[in-house]
Design a protein around this motif. Structure first.
Motif, mmCIF file in Angstrom:
data_model
loop_
_atom_site.group_PDB
_atom_site.id
_atom_site.type_symbol
_atom_site.label_atom_id
_atom_site.label_comp_id
_atom_site.label_asym_id
_atom_site.label_seq_id
_atom_site.Cartn_x
_atom_site.Cartn_y
_atom_site.Cartn_z
ATOM 1 N N GLU A 131 0.840 -1.374 0.092
ATOM 2 C CA GLU A 131 0.005 0.128 0.020
ATOM 3 C C GLU A 131 0.784 1.194 -0.091
ATOM 4 O O GLU A 131 0.502 2.202 -0.635
ATOM 5 N N THR A 132 2.159 1.261 0.794
ATOM 6 C CA THR A 132 2.608 2.640 0.741
ATOM 7 C C THR A 132 4.053 2.545 0.408
ATOM 8 O O THR A 132 4.688 1.666 0.019
ATOM 9 N N THR A 133 4.737 3.739 0.359
ATOM 10 C CA THR A 133 5.770 4.164 -0.182
ATOM 11 C C THR A 133 7.135 3.546 0.514
ATOM 12 O O THR A 133 7.901 2.651 -0.167
ATOM 13 N N ASN B 183 1.141 1.229 -4.219
ATOM 14 C CA ASN B 183 1.570 2.508 -3.801
ATOM 15 C C ASN B 183 1.845 3.439 -5.349
ATOM 16 O O ASN B 183 1.749 4.687 -5.420
ATOM 17 N N ASP B 184 2.693 2.938 -6.224
ATOM 18 C CA ASP B 184 3.249 3.399 -7.343
ATOM 19 C C ASP B 184 2.145 3.826 -8.671
ATOM 20 O O ASP B 184 2.724 4.132 -9.405
ATOM 21 N N ALA B 185 0.887 3.031 -8.247
ATOM 22 C CA ALA B 185 -0.081 3.321 -9.377
ATOM 23 C C ALA B 185 -0.477 4.777 -9.180
ATOM 24 O O ALA B 185 -0.542 5.720 -8.037
ATOM 25 N N LEU B 186 -0.813 5.590 -10.544
ATOM 26 C CA LEU B 186 -0.712 6.943 -10.374
ATOM 27 C C LEU B 186 -1.947 7.320 -9.527
ATOM 28 O O LEU B 186 -2.049 8.552 -9.164
ATOM 29 N N THR B 187 -3.155 6.529 -9.830
ATOM 30 C CA THR B 187 -4.257 6.766 -8.955
ATOM 31 C C THR B 187 -4.037 6.891 -7.389
ATOM 32 O O THR B 187 -5.050 7.382 -6.889
ATOM 33 N N LYS B 188 -3.116 6.139 -7.015
ATOM 34 C CA LYS B 188 -2.667 5.775 -5.660
ATOM 35 C C LYS B 188 -1.920 7.347 -5.227
ATOM 36 O O LYS B 188 -2.213 8.036 -4.538
ATOM 37 N N HIS B 189 -0.733 7.488 -5.752
ATOM 38 C CA HIS B 189 0.383 8.398 -5.180
ATOM 39 C C HIS B 189 -0.088 9.709 -5.730
ATOM 40 O O HIS B 189 0.254 10.458 -4.782
ATOM 41 N N MET B 190 -0.740 9.868 -6.729
ATOM 42 C CA MET B 190 -1.090 11.450 -7.232
ATOM 43 C C MET B 190 -2.346 11.722 -6.266
ATOM 44 O O MET B 190 -2.445 12.842 -5.990
ATOM 45 N N GLY C 8 10.796 16.909 3.402
ATOM 46 C CA GLY C 8 10.361 15.901 2.117
ATOM 47 C C GLY C 8 9.597 16.461 1.286
ATOM 48 O O GLY C 8 8.482 16.872 1.670
ATOM 49 N N TYR C 9 9.703 16.580 -0.101
ATOM 50 C CA TYR C 9 8.889 16.907 -0.986
ATOM 51 C C TYR C 9 8.514 16.008 -1.998
ATOM 52 O O TYR C 9 8.393 16.240 -3.316
ATOM 53 N N GLY C 10 8.500 14.547 -1.649
ATOM 54 C CA GLY C 10 7.796 13.795 -2.750
ATOM 55 C C GLY C 10 6.161 14.179 -2.554
ATOM 56 O O GLY C 10 5.534 14.968 -2.135
ATOM 57 N N TRP C 11 5.225 13.065 -3.109
ATOM 58 C CA TRP C 11 3.994 13.233 -3.310
ATOM 59 C C TRP C 11 3.431 13.492 -2.025
ATOM 60 O O TRP C 11 2.406 14.635 -1.801
ATOM 61 N N CYS C 12 3.801 12.977 -0.743
ATOM 62 C CA CYS C 12 3.122 13.312 0.333
ATOM 63 C C CYS C 12 3.508 14.856 0.780
ATOM 64 O O CYS C 12 2.732 15.772 1.515
ATOM 65 N N GLU D 203 -13.207 9.236 0.616
ATOM 66 C CA GLU D 203 -13.525 9.473 -0.936
ATOM 67 C C GLU D 203 -11.945 9.231 -1.530
ATOM 68 O O GLU D 203 -11.968 8.659 -2.616
ATOM 69 N N ILE D 204 -10.787 9.409 -0.821
ATOM 70 C CA ILE D 204 -9.293 9.215 -1.144
ATOM 71 C C ILE D 204 -9.139 7.625 -1.131
ATOM 72 O O ILE D 204 -8.501 7.288 -1.890
ATOM 73 N N ILE D 205 -9.481 7.299 0.026
ATOM 74 C CA ILE D 205 -9.152 5.686 0.382
ATOM 75 C C ILE D 205 -10.081 4.915 -0.515
ATOM 76 O O ILE D 205 -9.491 3.785 -0.850
ATOM 77 N N ASP D 206 -11.240 5.252 -1.166
ATOM 78 C CA ASP D 206 -11.999 4.357 -2.100
ATOM 79 C C ASP D 206 -11.097 4.167 -3.250
ATOM 80 O O ASP D 206 -11.123 3.155 -3.723
ATOM 81 N N LEU D 207 -10.208 5.051 -3.615
ATOM 82 C CA LEU D 207 -9.341 4.878 -4.960
ATOM 83 C C LEU D 207 -8.337 4.008 -4.373
ATOM 84 O O LEU D 207 -8.163 3.042 -5.260
ATOM 85 N N SER D 208 -7.637 3.997 -3.449
ATOM 86 C CA SER D 208 -6.393 3.205 -3.262
ATOM 87 C C SER D 208 -7.126 1.568 -3.067
ATOM 88 O O SER D 208 -6.321 0.846 -3.354
ATOM 89 N N PHE D 209 -7.973 1.549 -2.283
ATOM 90 C CA PHE D 209 -8.580 0.170 -1.813
ATOM 91 C C PHE D 209 -9.191 -0.461 -2.909
ATOM 92 O O PHE D 209 -9.365 -1.800 -3.194
ATOM 93 N N SER D 210 -9.817 0.285 -3.893
ATOM 94 C CA SER D 210 -10.293 -0.441 -5.107
ATOM 95 C C SER D 210 -8.681 -0.428 -6.088
ATOM 96 O O SER D 210 -9.079 -1.936 -6.610
ATOM 97 N N LEU D 211 -7.988 -0.182 -5.822
ATOM 98 C CA LEU D 211 -6.551 -0.634 -6.593
ATOM 99 C C LEU D 211 -6.051 -1.896 -5.802
ATOM 100 O O LEU D 211 -5.736 -2.837 -6.492
ATOM 101 N N GLN D 212 -6.314 -1.883 -4.390
ATOM 102 C CA GLN D 212 -6.110 -3.122 -3.775
ATOM 103 C C GLN D 212 -6.917 -4.451 -4.080
ATOM 104 O O GLN D 212 -6.167 -5.254 -4.461
ATOM 105 N N LEU D 213 -7.947 -4.019 -4.264
ATOM 106 C CA LEU D 213 -9.055 -5.164 -4.860
ATOM 107 C C LEU D 213 -8.388 -5.700 -6.162
ATOM 108 O O LEU D 213 -8.468 -6.817 -6.336
ATOM 109 N N LEU D 214 -8.276 -4.657 -6.853
ATOM 110 C CA LEU D 214 -7.847 -5.070 -8.573
ATOM 111 C C LEU D 214 -6.659 -5.767 -8.532
ATOM 112 O O LEU D 214 -6.415 -6.673 -9.272
#
Length: 411
Positions: free
Chosen positions: A148-150, A173-180, A212-216, A348-359
């Motif tokens: 899930e995470t960096t 974590n590296d999916a665009l829909t996740k880290h962006m 730190g100036y990564g996505w987070c 609404e944000i975790i919805d995207l990340s956990f959808s990626l997990q399911l997929l």
């Protein structure tokens, strides 16, 4: 047999789960698509993700799609006991409680793995660590997992580099829909929400240092500026430092920032970002929080050694009084602030990340015979599927390429 604090907390946990599931439309779309197929029937899944309401809803969907699911936390202070209780009432095996000691935390991870899972869902890499270094016997049935995470992806890539990884892992974590979105908008908003709720202090007008100036880090800096803070960024990467400067933030080294900061938020994934030499020059009343996965970014051992007194000055705020009378305040023991002192990312944000997990889980089931023990990215079409479903939930239509345009672009 589950290991939790108190089953009587289940009604509160169920209330929280019922709330978030109404704000997770992408997961709901996927669930409704798959429910008739039960694609996870006969499979065992162990999850180690911050155990709060959104995680619980993902676990319940995996169960509804046919899986046997064992759940544990991924941070001793982010587990919500009422959520653990609600999942037990739903018939899942849960091994977690808030405030677990290091030995209890490891025991909970091992117990969750004793179902001998086919697939793991990890957040930070602790399940992978156990399966590789503590109980490799529990890895016999594992066909793969999703991270899930960096920080977890970083740990996976170290194993891969050493040719030590035992099974394929999907770097969700590296999916665009996740880290962006999760890393930027989720971390930015939830970290500052937790900080404000815990301290009851104003952000506007303060010098807020983002390490730190990564996505987070981008997300924290952006949201802090929106709240009126003067944002100062520290970095070790010259390209990211230049990006922060071009984005309009002040950029300097950490020691200079330590002298002027009112609030410090670390988002690096590295250890000892702020340590003794920084504490020596920080202002009286400075607030330190960490939004990275592990509690190593603020060197609390050095701070404790410097302090003449340590006391809780407010719930989840520890004051370290230094010999000259200055007090430095650390939020949630330097652990992940948005979860250890808050409710985590918005639903609404975790919805995207956990959808990626399911997929990712479904992809592993379909492709595991073709995958080597390496770290893989989730296929782009699955990433885009999540984004399209999110747009659908917002009633937003976008254009599609014509065949001529596809030929022009891709040949």
């Amino acid at each position: 047999m589950s290991i939790i604090r108190d089953r009587k907390l289940a009604p509160l946990g169920q209330q929280k789960i019922n709330w978030v599931k109404n704000y997770m439309p992408v997961l709901n779309y996927l669930k409704n698509e798959l429910l008739g197929e039960k694609p996870l029937s006969g499979k065992k899944i162990t999850m180690s993700i911050h155990l709060e309401a959104k995680t619980a809803y993902l676990a319940l969907i995996l169960r509804d799609l046919g899986a046997e699911v064992a759940v544990t936390g991924s941070n001793p202070l982010s587990t919500q006991d009422e959520i653990a209780a609600a999942l037990v009432e739903e018939g899942l095996e849960v091994f977690a409680w808030h405030g677990a000691t290091p030995s209890e935390y490891e025991e909970h991870l091992i117990k969750a793995l004793e179902i001998k899972p086919d697939i793991i869902i990890d957040d930070g890499g602790d399940l992978v660590h156990i399966l590789h270094h503590v109980r490799p016997d529990l890895a016999l049935n594992v066909i793969g997992g999703a991270e899930e995470t960096t920080t977890g992806v970083h740990r996976l890539r170290i194993l891969e580099k050493k040719n030590a990884l035992k099974f394929p892992m999907i770097a969700v974590n590296d999916a665009l829909t996740k880290h962006m979105f999760d890393n930027r908008y989720g971390t930015g908003e939830s970290s500052l929400t937790a900080l404000m709720a815990t301290t009851n202090l104003l952000i506007a007008g303060k010098n807020l240092v983002v390490a730190g100036y990564g996505w987070c880090g981008k997300g924290v800096a952006q949201k802090a500026r929106g709240l009126g803070a003067r944002v100062i960024v520290t970095e070790v990467n010259p390209i990211r430092a230049l990006e922060a400067y071009m984005d309009g933030f002040e950029v300097t080294d950490s020691l200079t920032a330590a002298k002027i900061g009112d609030i410090f938020i670390t988002v690096t994934g590295c250890k000892d970002v702020f340590r003794g030499r920084h504490f020596e020059v920080m202002k009286n009343g400075a607030i330190l929080a960490n939004a990275g996965h592990f509690n190593v970014e603020i060197n609390l051992d050095e701070l404790k050694a410097m302090a003449v007194e340590i006391r809780e000055v407010r719930p989840k705020v520890t004051g370290y009084i230094l010999p000259d009378g200055r007090q430095l305040n650390v939020i949630a023991e330097g652990r992940l602030v948005n979860l250890a002192a808050g409710q985590g990312h918005p639903a609404e944000i975790i919805d995207l990340s956990f959808s990626l997990q399911l997929l990712a889980v479904l992809y592993l089931l379909e492709k595991h015979d073709e995958l080597l023990p390496k770290v893989y990215n989730l296929p782009n079409e699955l990433d885009e599927k999540v984004a399209l479903y999110k747009l659908k939930s917002l009633n937003i239509e976008i254009d599609k390429l014509t065949d001529d345009q596809k030929e022009y672009l891709f040949g």
